[in-house]
Scaffold this motif. Structure first.
Motif, PDB file in Angstrom:
ATOM      1  N   UNK A   1       0.889  -1.137   0.043  1.00 48.90           N
ATOM      2  CA  UNK A   1      -0.037  -0.050   0.349  1.00 48.90           C
ATOM      3  C   UNK A   1       0.735   1.366   0.078  1.00 48.90           C
ATOM      4  N   UNK A   2       0.582   2.184  -0.942  1.00 46.34           N
ATOM      5  CA  UNK A   2       1.483   3.275  -0.945  1.00 46.34           C
ATOM      6  C   UNK A   2       1.294   4.281   0.318  1.00 46.34           C
ATOM      7  N   UNK A   3       2.252   5.001   0.760  1.00 40.96           N
ATOM      8  CA  UNK A   3       2.288   5.627   1.992  1.00 40.96           C
ATOM      9  C   UNK A   3       1.267   6.936   1.790  1.00 40.96           C
ATOM     10  N   UNK A   4       0.662   7.344   2.793  1.00 40.29           N
ATOM     11  CA  UNK A   4      -0.144   8.697   2.531  1.00 40.29           C
ATOM     12  C   UNK A   4       0.590   9.811   2.680  1.00 40.29           C
ATOM     13  N   UNK A   5       0.292  11.054   2.070  1.00 34.18           N
ATOM     14  CA  UNK A   5       1.041  12.194   2.214  1.00 34.18           C
ATOM     15  C   UNK A   5       0.865  12.555   3.615  1.00 34.18           C
ATOM     16  N   UNK A   6       2.236  13.563   3.702  1.00 35.57           N
ATOM     17  CA  UNK A   6       2.389  13.852   5.154  1.00 35.57           C
ATOM     18  C   UNK A   6       1.024  14.775   5.683  1.00 35.57           C
ATOM     19  N   UNK A   7       0.669  14.570   6.902  1.00 33.13           N
ATOM     20  CA  UNK A   7      -0.462  15.214   7.294  1.00 33.13           C
ATOM     21  C   UNK A   7      -1.758  14.440   6.890  1.00 33.13           C
ATOM     22  N   UNK A   8      -1.921  13.687   5.996  1.00 31.42           N
ATOM     23  CA  UNK A   8      -2.850  12.880   5.736  1.00 31.42           C
ATOM     24  C   UNK A   8      -3.257  11.679   6.571  1.00 31.42           C
ATOM     25  N   UNK A   9      -4.563  11.294   6.578  1.00 32.21           N
ATOM     26  CA  UNK A   9      -4.724   9.821   7.195  1.00 32.21           C
ATOM     27  C   UNK A   9      -4.198   8.792   6.809  1.00 32.21           C
ATOM     28  N   UNK A  10      -3.475   8.107   7.241  1.00 28.31           N
ATOM     29  CA  UNK A  10      -2.946   6.602   6.692  1.00 28.31           C
ATOM     30  C   UNK A  10      -4.002   5.802   6.259  1.00 28.31           C
ATOM     31  N   UNK A  11      -3.335   5.211   5.119  1.00 28.91           N
ATOM     32  CA  UNK A  11      -4.252   4.376   4.158  1.00 28.91           C
ATOM     33  C   UNK A  11      -4.150   2.807   4.900  1.00 28.91           C
ATOM     34  N   UNK A  12      -5.395   2.264   4.975  1.00 35.71           N
ATOM     35  CA  UNK A  12      -5.450   1.060   5.544  1.00 35.71           C
ATOM     36  C   UNK A  12      -4.719   0.109   4.475  1.00 35.71           C
ATOM     37  N   UNK A  13      -4.106  -0.829   5.208  1.00 34.36           N
ATOM     38  CA  UNK A  13      -3.367  -2.037   4.252  1.00 34.36           C
ATOM     39  C   UNK A  13      -3.828  -3.242   4.297  1.00 34.36           C
ATOM     40  N   UNK A  14      -4.344  -3.603   3.283  1.00 30.48           N
ATOM     41  CA  UNK A  14      -4.929  -4.950   2.925  1.00 30.48           C
ATOM     42  C   UNK A  14      -6.082  -5.358   4.063  1.00 30.48           C
ATOM     43  N   UNK A  15      -6.917  -4.229   4.556  1.00 30.08           N
ATOM     44  CA  UNK A  15      -8.134  -4.589   5.322  1.00 30.08           C
ATOM     45  C   UNK A  15      -9.065  -3.345   5.115  1.00 30.08           C
ATOM     46  N   UNK A  16     -10.159  -3.488   5.968  1.00 29.95           N
ATOM     47  CA  UNK A  16     -11.179  -2.601   5.827  1.00 29.95           C
ATOM     48  C   UNK A  16     -11.622  -2.132   4.275  1.00 29.95           C
ATOM     49  N   UNK A  17     -11.583  -1.045   3.913  1.00 32.45           N
ATOM     50  CA  UNK A  17     -11.867  -0.757   2.518  1.00 32.45           C
ATOM     51  C   UNK A  17     -11.061  -1.161   1.508  1.00 32.45           C
ATOM     52  N   UNK A  18      -9.740  -1.485   1.917  1.00 31.14           N
ATOM     53  CA  UNK A  18      -8.520  -1.652   0.899  1.00 31.14           C
ATOM     54  C   UNK A  18      -8.459  -3.313   0.954  1.00 31.14           C
ATOM     55  N   UNK A  19      -9.432  -4.158   1.564  1.00 32.80           N
ATOM     56  CA  UNK A  19      -9.141  -5.664   1.750  1.00 32.80           C
ATOM     57  C   UNK A  19      -9.153  -6.175   0.494  1.00 32.80           C
ATOM     58  N   UNK A  20      -9.962  -5.778  -0.460  1.00 30.08           N
ATOM     59  CA  UNK A  20      -9.822  -6.249  -1.860  1.00 30.08           C
ATOM     60  C   UNK A  20      -9.316  -5.341  -3.013  1.00 30.08           C
ATOM     61  N   UNK A  21      -8.620  -6.134  -3.970  1.00 27.25           N
ATOM     62  CA  UNK A  21      -8.227  -5.356  -5.085  1.00 27.25           C
ATOM     63  C   UNK A  21      -9.228  -5.151  -6.342  1.00 27.25           C
ATOM     64  N   UNK A  22      -9.303  -4.200  -6.856  1.00 30.05           N
ATOM     65  CA  UNK A  22     -10.546  -3.998  -8.077  1.00 30.05           C
ATOM     66  C   UNK A  22      -9.775  -3.839  -9.040  1.00 30.05           C
ATOM     67  N   UNK A  23     -10.298  -4.313 -10.294  1.00 35.34           N
ATOM     68  CA  UNK A  23      -9.802  -4.536 -11.518  1.00 35.34           C
ATOM     69  C   UNK A  23     -11.279  -3.923 -12.579  1.00 35.34           C
ATOM     70  N   UNK A  24     -10.899  -3.209 -13.453  1.00 37.86           N
ATOM     71  CA  UNK A  24     -12.142  -2.500 -14.360  1.00 37.86           C
ATOM     72  C   UNK A  24     -11.638  -2.851 -15.638  1.00 37.86           C
ATOM     73  N   UNK A  25     -12.708  -3.035 -16.444  1.00 31.03           N
ATOM     74  CA  UNK A  25     -12.608  -2.971 -17.918  1.00 31.03           C
ATOM     75  C   UNK A  25     -13.730  -2.449 -18.517  1.00 31.03           C
ATOM     76  N   UNK A  26     -13.625  -1.898 -19.859  1.00 27.65           N
ATOM     77  CA  UNK A  26     -14.559  -0.860 -20.576  1.00 27.65           C
ATOM     78  C   UNK A  26     -15.659  -1.989 -21.055  1.00 27.65           C
ATOM     79  N   UNK A  27     -15.162  -3.263 -21.249  1.00 26.20           N
ATOM     80  CA  UNK A  27     -16.029  -4.247 -22.137  1.00 26.20           C
ATOM     81  C   UNK A  27     -15.572  -5.620 -22.033  1.00 26.20           C
ATOM     82  N   UNK A  28     -16.252  -6.604 -21.944  1.00 26.57           N
ATOM     83  CA  UNK A  28     -15.656  -8.138 -21.624  1.00 26.57           C
ATOM     84  C   UNK A  28     -14.742  -8.317 -22.891  1.00 26.57           C
ATOM     85  N   UNK A  29     -13.604  -8.756 -22.428  1.00 26.37           N
ATOM     86  CA  UNK A  29     -12.417  -9.104 -23.247  1.00 26.37           C
ATOM     87  C   UNK A  29     -11.487  -7.689 -23.401  1.00 26.37           C
ATOM     88  N   UNK A  30     -11.692  -6.712 -22.931  1.00 29.47           N
ATOM     89  CA  UNK A  30     -10.789  -5.671 -23.032  1.00 29.47           C
ATOM     90  C   UNK A  30      -9.814  -5.732 -21.893  1.00 29.47           C
TER      91      UNK A  30
END
Length: 290
Positions: free
Chosen positions: A158-187
């Motif tokens: 997980x990339x580190x958060x900028x200075x002064x920002x809230x730390x990013x959750x690492x592989x848990x919470x809202x970032x437990x899963x990794x999401x991939x997108x495509x514009x159309x099946x086969x793309x």
């Protein structure tokens, strides 16, 4: 035609010519003929295909066959393919039949293409996917997003958060899963960035049409800290935390990893008891509103 008829009748009433009926028929015939000619030219019976449509159709057709093997430039022979990745996946075909029976969903034909796209994503040995689930389809102004929820065998950094920002959750919470997108099946698939608390908070306060372009700016008030890819990821986190449910008792924490997993001794919810709200629980962590 209605406006033309109104003007003709008004003119006939004002001037009252002798052959008013003949003039009315001739005028309407000329107007209808001209209208039909313009209609045929502006809306052809067969839609005109573009190069982009042809490329999408060609990519979608490749889902139904074996992938093309790369050619060795020295020998001219196909290079042996890597061993497909071993992963788990939801039964997309069975879910498609269930949704179609309920009158919702994308339809059996489109869901079959989605199933093949999920297979291509899971088989990729370079990604090392552990599990794949079709999250849903987001409609955009110029193109759509087919979203796939995955967990990886090797937890990503997980990339580190900028200075002064809230730390990013690492592989848990809202970032437990990794999401991939495509514009159309086969793309081609593109990985969405990790979501931050500031993005979730801002996404709650705005409403915005998706364009279908991940790098498009999000021009809203209040301002959103990121592009459309981050905005889409924030909305996915909100939807998942609110709508992903499971029967009560069907999932339980693993003794070693503390992750939710199916319980072998679960007997299911009998009959009409499944219609009660108490028979279901959220399977994704709650997103607090601070």
């Amino acid at each position: 035609v209605y406006e033309h008829l109104t003007r003709v009748v008004t003119k006939l009433l004002e001037e009252q010519p002798d052959a008013s009926v003949d003039l009315l028929e001739a005028s309407l015939l000329a107007k209808i003929t001209d209208f039909s000619a313009h209609t045929k030219e502006s809306s052809p019976l067969v839609p005109i295909s573009t190069a982009a449509d042809a490329a999408k159709a060609k990519s979608a057709a490749k889902l139904f066959g074996c992938p093309d093997l790369p050619i060795d430039p020295l020998t001219g022979e196909p290079v042996a393919a890597d061993t497909p990745n071993d992963y788990s996946c939801q039964d997309i075909a069975a879910d498609a039949l269930l949704f179609e029976a309920l009158g919702v969903g994308l339809g059996t034909a489109e869901m079959y293409s989605v199933m093949l796209a999920a297979k291509r994503l899971g088989d990729d040995p370079q990604l090392g996917v552990k599990s794949v689930r079709f999250f849903g389809k987001f409609f955009g102004l110029y193109s759509d997003y087919y979203v796939f929820e995955t967990s990886l065998k090797t937890p990503p950094e997980i990339p580190s958060a900028p200075e002064g920002a809230t730390p990013i959750e690492s592989n848990t919470g809202a970032n437990k899963y990794v999401y991939f997108v495509t514009s159309y099946p086969g793309g081609p698939f593109q990985q969405l960035p990790y979501v931050t608390p500031e993005q979730v908070k801002a996404a709650r306060a705005i409403k915005k049409f998706l364009t279908g372009k991940l790098d498009a700016p999000v021009s809203t008030y209040p301002a959103f800290p990121g592009d459309e890819a981050s905005f889409l990821r924030a909305q996915i986190a909100r939807i998942a935390a609110t709508t992903v449910v499971a029967p009560s008792g069907a999932l339980g924490p693993n003794e070693d990893t503390a992750e939710l997993e199916p319980q072998e001794d679960w007997e299911g919810v009998p009959g009409r008891d499944a219609a009660a709200l108490g028979a279901w629980v959220h399977s994704m962590p709650h997103l607090k509103k601070q």
